[in-house]
Design an enzyme around this catalytic site. Structure first.
Site, PDB file in Angstrom:
ATOM      1  N   PHE A 134       0.809  -1.064  -0.254  1.00  0.00           N
ATOM      2  CA  PHE A 134      -0.010  -0.112  -0.081  1.00  0.00           C
ATOM      3  C   PHE A 134       1.003   1.330   0.073  1.00  0.00           C
ATOM      4  O   PHE A 134       1.883   1.216   0.711  1.00  0.00           O
ATOM      5  CB  PHE A 134      -0.836  -0.093   1.303  1.00  0.00           C
ATOM      6  N   ASP A 219       9.101   2.477   1.645  1.00  0.00           N
ATOM      7  CA  ASP A 219       7.887   3.164   2.106  1.00  0.00           C
ATOM      8  C   ASP A 219       7.941   2.817   3.654  1.00  0.00           C
ATOM      9  O   ASP A 219       7.255   1.824   4.283  1.00  0.00           O
ATOM     10  CB  ASP A 219       6.783   2.785   1.474  1.00  0.00           C
ATOM     11  N   LYS A 248       2.710   9.721   8.327  1.00  0.00           N
ATOM     12  CA  LYS A 248       1.856   9.399   9.383  1.00  0.00           C
ATOM     13  C   LYS A 248       2.153   9.935  10.775  1.00  0.00           C
ATOM     14  O   LYS A 248       1.658  11.049  11.158  1.00  0.00           O
ATOM     15  CB  LYS A 248       1.482   7.757   9.279  1.00  0.00           C
TER      16      LYS A 248
HETATM   17  C1  LIG Z   1      -1.052   5.394   4.894  1.00  0.00           C
HETATM   18  C2  LIG Z   1       0.264   4.933   4.034  1.00  0.00           C
HETATM   19  C3  LIG Z   1       0.294   5.565   2.833  1.00  0.00           C
HETATM   20  C4  LIG Z   1      -0.532   6.822   2.688  1.00  0.00           C
HETATM   21  O1  LIG Z   1      -0.418   7.930   3.504  1.00  0.00           O
HETATM   22  P1  LIG Z   1      -1.371   9.006   3.218  1.00  0.00           P
HETATM   23  O2  LIG Z   1      -0.922  10.255   4.139  1.00  0.00           O
HETATM   24  O3  LIG Z   1      -2.721   8.541   3.525  1.00  0.00           O
HETATM   25  O4  LIG Z   1      -1.265   9.662   1.734  1.00  0.00           O
HETATM   26  C5  LIG Z   1       1.478   5.243   2.050  1.00  0.00           C
HETATM   27  N1  LIG Z   1       2.165   4.203   2.447  1.00  0.00           N
HETATM   28  C6  LIG Z   1       1.978   3.400   3.590  1.00  0.00           C
HETATM   29  C7  LIG Z   1       2.824   2.174   3.761  1.00  0.00           C
HETATM   30  C8  LIG Z   1       0.940   3.747   4.184  1.00  0.00           C
HETATM   31  O5  LIG Z   1       0.604   2.942   5.457  1.00  0.00           O
END
Ligand SMILES: *Cc1c(COP(=O)(O)O)cnc(C)c1O
Length: 389
Positions: A134, A219, A248
């Protein structure tokens, strides 16, 4: 005449991209309260955002103070806090430079653009991501996300992405073409069901990217900022990526995202190549600096390791009594309890009993509590899980 409830107003005026349940009105540490005054143990922490707990006094004070001094100034000017935060983040991991934005998706977009700019010198642009990953909801990050359910109805997808199997080095090798510029990977897949990368995969990925002269990006939007017991999830594996994204938990609830790279990649972007109006405002940076200081001052990395182990052990004990627990996995305070039954009804039952967590995939309960969680709160959450099952 009575006023419409938040729920009614939401139904009327907010696009239905979410289907929220509770109305939360207050938070403190690991606790939140709904509009009826009911208290919950928050083991989802705004989905891995409130790592230092709700309304941590140091973060509240930093935001309140900075709000009265200078909230925003254009990136056409220096502000005093942005370079300090960049230095801090650089010291925590790669020793290079940082770009500031406002969200996880934007932080990943920054890495994609940087990879393309870097690859443009010899015609490379493709980015390999992993299945079940994700990476966000913008067009590019939705394309990068290796789950078709997020892409359906939004085609055509962005060109230049390829997918490989997670924890399968051969699959990544097979996905590499002469056009490949970078690999983007989560150290622990969050949305995909709390699946940690294996050590062999991580070290193998580093060696493979070195061999093929491809950039390796992580990520760390969900696994970062101390959640796994290290500042960033990849640090559990003793490898050094070429760059990584975060968001986050970085601002403790205040929106801020960032991408950090090695010194070798620090000057790929030149003035005019990338920008963000709100990226790295004094207010956002004040919040983030307070978050990082709090994690250090309160030794929250150590607590994440200890409380993560306590929760995992407890959940594994529960697995001996409840046949519906198939597995317990995770790193630090990023924990997935894999069920043999649908997770949604269990999530609902837990909520009723006063524990917030998130069902992910069909059968995984995801627990990502604030890193300030206490042994008593971990035990209480386990007792509530026991009861719900
Ligand atoms: C939540 C999340 C995102 C997206 O972050 P947003 O602030 O909602 O754009 C990207 N990568 C990972 C692994 C996430 O958990």
């Amino acid at each position: 005449m009575t006023h419409p409830s938040s729920k009614e107003l939401h139904g009327q005026f907010v696009m239905p991209t979410y289907a929220p349940g509770l109305t939360l009105v207050r938070g403190a540490g690991v606790a939140v309260w709904d509009d009826a005054g009911k208290e919950y143990l928050d083991f989802m922490a705004g989905i891995a955002v409130n790592n230092v707990g709700h309304c941590h006094p140091a973060v509240v004070a930093a935001i309140q103070k900075q709000a009265g001094v200078l909230m925003h100034c254009s990136n056409l000017f220096h502000n005093e806090l942005q370079p300090r935060l960049a230095q801090k983040l650089s010291d925590l991991a790669l020793g290079g430079k940082v770009f500031f934005c406002n969200s996880g998706a934007e932080a990943n977009e920054c890495l994609f653009k940087l990879a393309r700019k870097w690859g443009s010198l010899d015609g490379r642009f493709e980015i390999i991501t992993l299945k079940n990953s994700f990476h966000g909801r913008t067009l590019a990050t939705m394309t990068a996300t290796g789950q078709t359910k997020y892409q359906k109805g939004f085609e055509p997808l962005m060109p230049g992405f390829a997918y490989a199997e997670f924890n399968d080095l051969g699959s990544v090798r097979a996905a590499i073409t002469p056009a490949t510029a970078a690999v983007l990977c989560e150290s622990v897949q969050g949305e995909g069901g709390v699946v940690p990368a294996t050590p062999e995969f991580m070290t193998g990925l580093r060696a493979l990217c070195d061999e093929k002269k491809i950039l390796l990006f992580f990520d760390e939007v969900q696994a970062g900022i101390g959640r796994t017991g290290k500042w960033f999830g990849f640090q559990n594996y003793g490898i050094r990526p070429d760059g990584f994204s975060m968001a986050k938990a970085l601002g403790g609830g205040f929106p801020i995202g960032a991408a950090a790279v090695t010194p070798e990649l620090s000057n790929v972007f030149q003035p005019g190549n990338h920008a963000s109006t709100f990226g790295g405002t004094p207010l956002a940076c004040a919040a983030a600096l307070a978050v990082l200081e709090t994690i250090e001052n309160e030794r929250l990395l150590e607590n994440a390791v200890a409380m993560g182990a306590r929760f995992m052990e407890g959940a594994k004990k529960l697995a001996q009594q409840h046949a519906c627990i198939q597995a317990v996995r995770g790193v630090g305070l990023m924990i997935g309890v894999v069920l043999t039954i649908p997770a949604k009804p269990v999530e609902a039952k837990l909520r009723e009993n006063g524990l917030l967590c998130i069902a992910t995939g069909d059968r995984v309960l995801r627990f990502v509590p604030p890193l300030v969680v206490s042994p008593a709160q971990v035990d209480q959450a386990l007792a509530l899980l026991d009861r719900a099952l």
